[in-house]
Scaffold this motif. Structure first.
Motif, PDB file in Angstrom:
ATOM      1  N   GLN A 175       0.863  -1.187   0.000  1.00  0.00           N
ATOM      2  CA  GLN A 175       0.000   0.000   0.000  1.00  0.00           C
ATOM      3  C   GLN A 175       0.899   1.236   0.000  1.00  0.00           C
ATOM      4  OE1 GLN A 175      -3.564   2.196   2.560  1.00  0.00           O
ATOM      5  NE2 GLN A 175      -2.999   0.082   3.073  1.00  0.00           N
ATOM      6  N   LEU A 176       0.735   2.058  -1.025  1.00  0.00           N
ATOM      7  CA  LEU A 176       1.556   3.260  -1.157  1.00  0.00           C
ATOM      8  C   LEU A 176       0.921   4.474  -0.493  1.00  0.00           C
ATOM      9  CD1 LEU A 176       2.674   2.804  -4.877  1.00  0.00           C
ATOM     10  CD2 LEU A 176       3.852   2.067  -2.796  1.00  0.00           C
ATOM     11  N   SER A 177      -0.412   4.552  -0.570  1.00  0.00           N
ATOM     12  CA  SER A 177      -1.133   5.647   0.089  1.00  0.00           C
ATOM     13  C   SER A 177      -2.593   5.195   0.300  1.00  0.00           C
ATOM     14  CB  SER A 177      -1.086   6.918  -0.766  1.00  0.00           C
ATOM     15  OG  SER A 177      -1.842   6.738  -1.966  1.00  0.00           O
ATOM     16  N   PRO A 178      -3.302   5.711   1.292  1.00  0.00           N
ATOM     17  CA  PRO A 178      -2.880   6.771   2.200  1.00  0.00           C
ATOM     18  C   PRO A 178      -2.026   6.301   3.374  1.00  0.00           C
ATOM     19  CG  PRO A 178      -5.120   6.121   2.713  1.00  0.00           C
ATOM     20  CD  PRO A 178      -4.718   5.331   1.503  1.00  0.00           C
ATOM     21  N   ASP A 179      -1.966   4.999   3.627  1.00  0.00           N
ATOM     22  CA  ASP A 179      -1.225   4.475   4.764  1.00  0.00           C
ATOM     23  C   ASP A 179      -0.183   3.482   4.270  1.00  0.00           C
ATOM     24  OD1 ASP A 179      -2.868   5.761   6.813  1.00  0.00           O
ATOM     25  OD2 ASP A 179      -4.437   4.361   6.173  1.00  0.00           O
ATOM     26  N   GLU A 203     -10.593  -6.349   4.044  1.00  0.00           N
ATOM     27  CA  GLU A 203     -11.424  -5.378   4.752  1.00  0.00           C
ATOM     28  C   GLU A 203     -10.654  -4.073   4.968  1.00  0.00           C
ATOM     29  OE1 GLU A 203     -14.535  -5.727   8.418  1.00  0.00           O
ATOM     30  OE2 GLU A 203     -12.479  -6.390   8.828  1.00  0.00           O
ATOM     31  N   GLU A 204      -9.374  -4.203   5.279  1.00  0.00           N
ATOM     32  CA  GLU A 204      -8.537  -3.018   5.473  1.00  0.00           C
ATOM     33  C   GLU A 204      -8.394  -2.209   4.186  1.00  0.00           C
ATOM     34  OE1 GLU A 204      -3.831  -2.739   5.864  1.00  0.00           O
ATOM     35  OE2 GLU A 204      -4.753  -3.410   7.744  1.00  0.00           O
ATOM     36  N   LEU A 205      -8.201  -2.895   3.071  1.00  0.00           N
ATOM     37  CA  LEU A 205      -8.002  -2.210   1.795  1.00  0.00           C
ATOM     38  C   LEU A 205      -9.279  -1.575   1.260  1.00  0.00           C
ATOM     39  CD1 LEU A 205      -5.679  -4.768  -0.060  1.00  0.00           C
ATOM     40  CD2 LEU A 205      -5.023  -2.577   0.967  1.00  0.00           C
ATOM     41  N   ALA A 206     -10.418  -2.101   1.664  1.00  0.00           N
ATOM     42  CA  ALA A 206     -11.693  -1.638   1.109  1.00  0.00           C
ATOM     43  C   ALA A 206     -12.029  -0.202   1.479  1.00  0.00           C
ATOM     44  CB  ALA A 206     -12.816  -2.567   1.558  1.00  0.00           C
ATOM     45  N   SER A 207     -11.392   0.334   2.513  1.00  0.00           N
ATOM     46  CA  SER A 207     -11.692   1.693   2.967  1.00  0.00           C
ATOM     47  C   SER A 207     -10.404   2.346   3.473  1.00  0.00           C
ATOM     48  CB  SER A 207     -12.735   1.653   4.087  1.00  0.00           C
ATOM     49  OG  SER A 207     -13.047   2.940   4.534  1.00  0.00           O
ATOM     50  N   LEU A 224      -2.008   1.085  -4.660  1.00  0.00           N
ATOM     51  CA  LEU A 224      -1.272  -0.140  -4.351  1.00  0.00           C
ATOM     52  C   LEU A 224      -0.235  -0.439  -5.424  1.00  0.00           C
ATOM     53  CD1 LEU A 224      -4.092  -2.695  -3.377  1.00  0.00           C
ATOM     54  CD2 LEU A 224      -2.659  -1.364  -1.829  1.00  0.00           C
ATOM     55  N   ARG A 225       0.740  -1.235  -5.012  1.00  0.00           N
ATOM     56  CA  ARG A 225       1.647  -1.891  -5.957  1.00  0.00           C
ATOM     57  C   ARG A 225       1.452  -3.390  -5.804  1.00  0.00           C
ATOM     58  NH1 ARG A 225       7.004  -3.964  -4.908  1.00  0.00           N
ATOM     59  NH2 ARG A 225       7.948  -4.631  -6.881  1.00  0.00           N
ATOM     60  N   VAL A 226       1.225  -4.062  -6.948  1.00  0.00           N
ATOM     61  CA  VAL A 226       1.089  -5.521  -6.984  1.00  0.00           C
ATOM     62  C   VAL A 226       2.106  -6.059  -7.987  1.00  0.00           C
ATOM     63  CG1 VAL A 226      -0.442  -7.482  -7.417  1.00  0.00           C
ATOM     64  CG2 VAL A 226      -1.379  -5.345  -6.502  1.00  0.00           C
ATOM     65  N   SER A 227       2.933  -7.014  -7.544  1.00  0.00           N
ATOM     66  CA  SER A 227       3.946  -7.579  -8.435  1.00  0.00           C
ATOM     67  C   SER A 227       3.937  -9.099  -8.332  1.00  0.00           C
ATOM     68  CB  SER A 227       5.335  -7.050  -8.058  1.00  0.00           C
ATOM     69  OG  SER A 227       6.340  -7.628  -8.884  1.00  0.00           O
ATOM     70  N   THR A 228       3.836  -9.771  -9.475  1.00  0.00           N
ATOM     71  CA  THR A 228       3.923 -11.226  -9.536  1.00  0.00           C
ATOM     72  C   THR A 228       4.906 -11.615 -10.636  1.00  0.00           C
ATOM     73  OG1 THR A 228       2.028 -11.324 -11.041  1.00  0.00           O
ATOM     74  CG2 THR A 228       1.578 -11.622  -8.693  1.00  0.00           C
ATOM     75  N   ASP A 229       5.609 -12.725 -10.416  1.00  0.00           N
ATOM     76  CA  ASP A 229       6.626 -13.202 -11.358  1.00  0.00           C
ATOM     77  C   ASP A 229       6.343 -14.671 -11.629  1.00  0.00           C
ATOM     78  OD1 ASP A 229       8.897 -13.565 -12.896  1.00  0.00           O
ATOM     79  OD2 ASP A 229      10.268 -13.628 -11.173  1.00  0.00           O
ATOM     80  N   THR A 230       5.657 -14.964 -12.725  1.00  0.00           N
ATOM     81  CA  THR A 230       5.151 -16.318 -12.968  1.00  0.00           C
ATOM     82  C   THR A 230       5.458 -16.783 -14.389  1.00  0.00           C
ATOM     83  OG1 THR A 230       2.986 -15.547 -13.759  1.00  0.00           O
ATOM     84  CG2 THR A 230       3.229 -15.877 -11.377  1.00  0.00           C
ATOM     85  N   ILE A 231       5.393 -18.105 -14.557  1.00  0.00           N
ATOM     86  CA  ILE A 231       5.361 -18.731 -15.874  1.00  0.00           C
ATOM     87  C   ILE A 231       4.016 -19.436 -15.993  1.00  0.00           C
ATOM     88  CG2 ILE A 231       6.357 -20.459 -17.413  1.00  0.00           C
ATOM     89  CD1 ILE A 231       9.004 -20.113 -15.946  1.00  0.00           C
TER      90      ILE A 231
END
Length: 522
Positions: free
Chosen positions: A114-118, A243-247, A253-260
């Motif tokens: 989570q980059l912002s707000p928290d 629940e935390e992210l919903a409000s 956000l930053r989401v990173s996945t490294d898959t084949i």
């Protein structure tokens, strides 16, 4: 339910002792006549040495191939070639049955931040599954490094009173007004994860987060399986994280996945004896693949090694019925090998299979001795197996009762390779010693071990090595496998209805909630 174990016997039991018991006592009359003395000698000839040697061979193969024997990898190919070579030497007609499948591998640990707000960094679940974090990459997730604004999609907060109340993301209409490029926040509920992910992708989402629904038993981190590849990152989280992210709205956000995630070819190994009536096939099977995270020596080197040792002992013995052994590929990706085999077999050939015996994880270190519940006497949520499955369960019950060894029933819940067979009405049974489930106090009293701890603490992890095997459970179950193979190899009256049409009565199993050792899809 069997008798409680006699402690002195259980502590010292070996495969040789188990197999030397009077087999006539462990064979229900309706399943087979009493074996002859030569048949008893044949059963008792299968010692612990070949089973342990095969397990060590699987470990060595994994060591030489990046620590894994997963379908679609060189470790699996080497395992299949090893098994096929042993079977040909033992006198079997061996088929390497190819099929294509969607291969998945998580190459490095994912990130959720989570980059912002928290500003906050969430704890990941690493590819080796050694710990379960606050989120996990879903099987068949795409690969990517995405930063974007989170957008809620039809959430039910607080959660409904019962599971599968939320319909979040299940319909394209849920994404009306969704801003392309945003990250979709979805809630577990009434439809498969892949439906949610595909709808989100079609709406222009750059990544997807699916959090657990929130009712009791549905709060932990989702370790889900999409079943079908998608091209954008998809991760599952706990209810608390969702629940935390919903409000509040507008969280970045930053989401990173490294898959084949790609199509590969793998094989089932099918071995037919040259003896016996080809119209009366007695089939035993075990999945040969591990997960990518580890070598899979208990899951399922244990079942694979045991049936290989039994097959070697019986390969050159003239039997009344035809013996067939199978080592399935890609079971860990939702029973793909056994499903391919059953669905591509011609109806006439399928009707010749009179019973199927499944052996998956038979050496769990904190084991319980579980028999598939063929008569629905012990089931807690799934129906009985097809007609004749009750007779198979009774054979195994008789075996353990002679040992004065406790045993418990376990549901046909669709989590292993019996699933495609019971779906077409083939009488089925088998053995299981537990996976990620937690041992109960009652089971600890019956089998020893530790209550409140997983049957296999190394389930789907890198530590599922040769050290992760209970020799006692392996010995007891190998004796049961050998007994069933010989009893049914020579039986004049196999389990189930006499007519092929009755034997193929459809049997429905496997709640949508779990597939292939609990890899959730919904």
């Amino acid at each position: 339910m069997g008798l409680s174990p006699r402690r002195g016997l259980v502590r010292t039991v070996t495969i040789g002792m188990v197999l030397a018991l009077p087999v006539a006592l462990v064979s229900p009359a309706q399943a087979a006549p009493s074996p002859s003395s030569s048949e008893k000698k044949l059963i008792s000839s299968i010692g612990s040495s070949p089973v342990k040697k095969h397990l060590q061979a699987f470990q060595s193969i994994a060591n030489a191939n990046g620590g894994t024997r997963a379908a679609g990898t060189s470790g699996y190919d080497a395992s299949a070639n090893y098994v096929a070579g042993k079977l040909r030497k033992a006198g079997y007609n061996v088929q390497m049955q190819p099929f294509d499948f969607a291969y998945f591998e998580e190459k490095s640990t994912a990130a959720l931040q989570q980059l912002s707000p928290d500003p906050k960094v969430y704890a990941p679940t690493p590819p080796d599954g050694s710990v379960v974090g606050e989120f996990a990459t879903m099987t068949y997730s795409g690969s990517g490094n995405v930063t974007g604004t989170l957008q809620n999609v039809d959430l039910v907060l607080p959660p409904g009173p019962t599971p599968s109340t939320s319909n979040s993301g299940c319909e394209a209409a849920d994404f009306a007004g969704f801003v392309a490029g945003n990250i979709a926040l979805l809630q577990r509920g009434t439809c498969d994860f892949v439906v949610k992910a595909q709808n989100a992708q079609a709406a222009g989402a750059s990544a997807v987060i699916i959090f657990n629904e929130g009712q009791p038993g549905r709060t932990a981190t989702l370790q889900g399986n999409l079943g079908t590849p998608v091209t954008i990152p998809v991760v599952g989280t706990s209810f608390a994280v969702g629940e935390e992210l919903a409000s509040p709205a507008g969280t970045v956000l930053r989401v990173s996945t490294d898959t084949i995630s790609e199509i590969r070819t793998t094989h089932n190994v099918i071995a037919d004896s040259k003896w016996g009536d080809p119209n009366k096939v007695v089939m035993s099977g075990a999945h040969l693949d591990s997960v990518t995270a580890g070598p899979g020596i208990n899951d399922n080197g244990s079942g694979s090694a045991a049936i290989l040792a039994v097959a070697e002992a019986l390969g050159k013995i003239p039997t009344k019925n035809r013996l067939r052994f199978a080592w399935w590929g890609a079971e860990e990706l939702i029973l793909l090998g056994s499903e391919h085999y059953v669905t591509t077999l011609a109806p006439a050939a399928l009707s010749k299979i009179k019973l199927y015996l499944n052996y998956d994880m038979i050496g769990s270190p904190n084991y319980a001795l579980k028999l598939y519940d063929g008569d629905d006497s012990d089931a807690t949520g799934a129906p009985a197996g097809p007609p004749g499955s009750d007779e198979i369960e009774k054979l195994f019950e008789g075996y353990f009762n002679v040992l004065r060894q406790g045993h418990v029933g376990t549901d046909f819940d669709g989590r292993s390779d019996y699933g495609p067979f019971i779906a077409v009405g083939i009488p089925s049974g088998g053995l299981f010693t537990g996976a990620e489930g937690v041992k109960t106090p009652e089971e600890a009293a019956l089998f020893g071990g530790t209550a409140g701890v997983a049957y296999d603490p190394c389930y789907h992890a890198a530590c599922d090595t040769i050290a992760n095997i209970s020799d006692k459970a392996l010995a007891l179950n190998t004796g049961a496998i050998a007994t069933a193979a010989v009893v049914y190899a020579f039986s004049r009256d196999l389990p189930g209805p006499d007519t092929a049409s009755a034997a193929r009565t459809a049997a429905k199993t496997a709640p949508a909630e779990a597939d292939a050792h609990g890899e959730l899809r919904r």
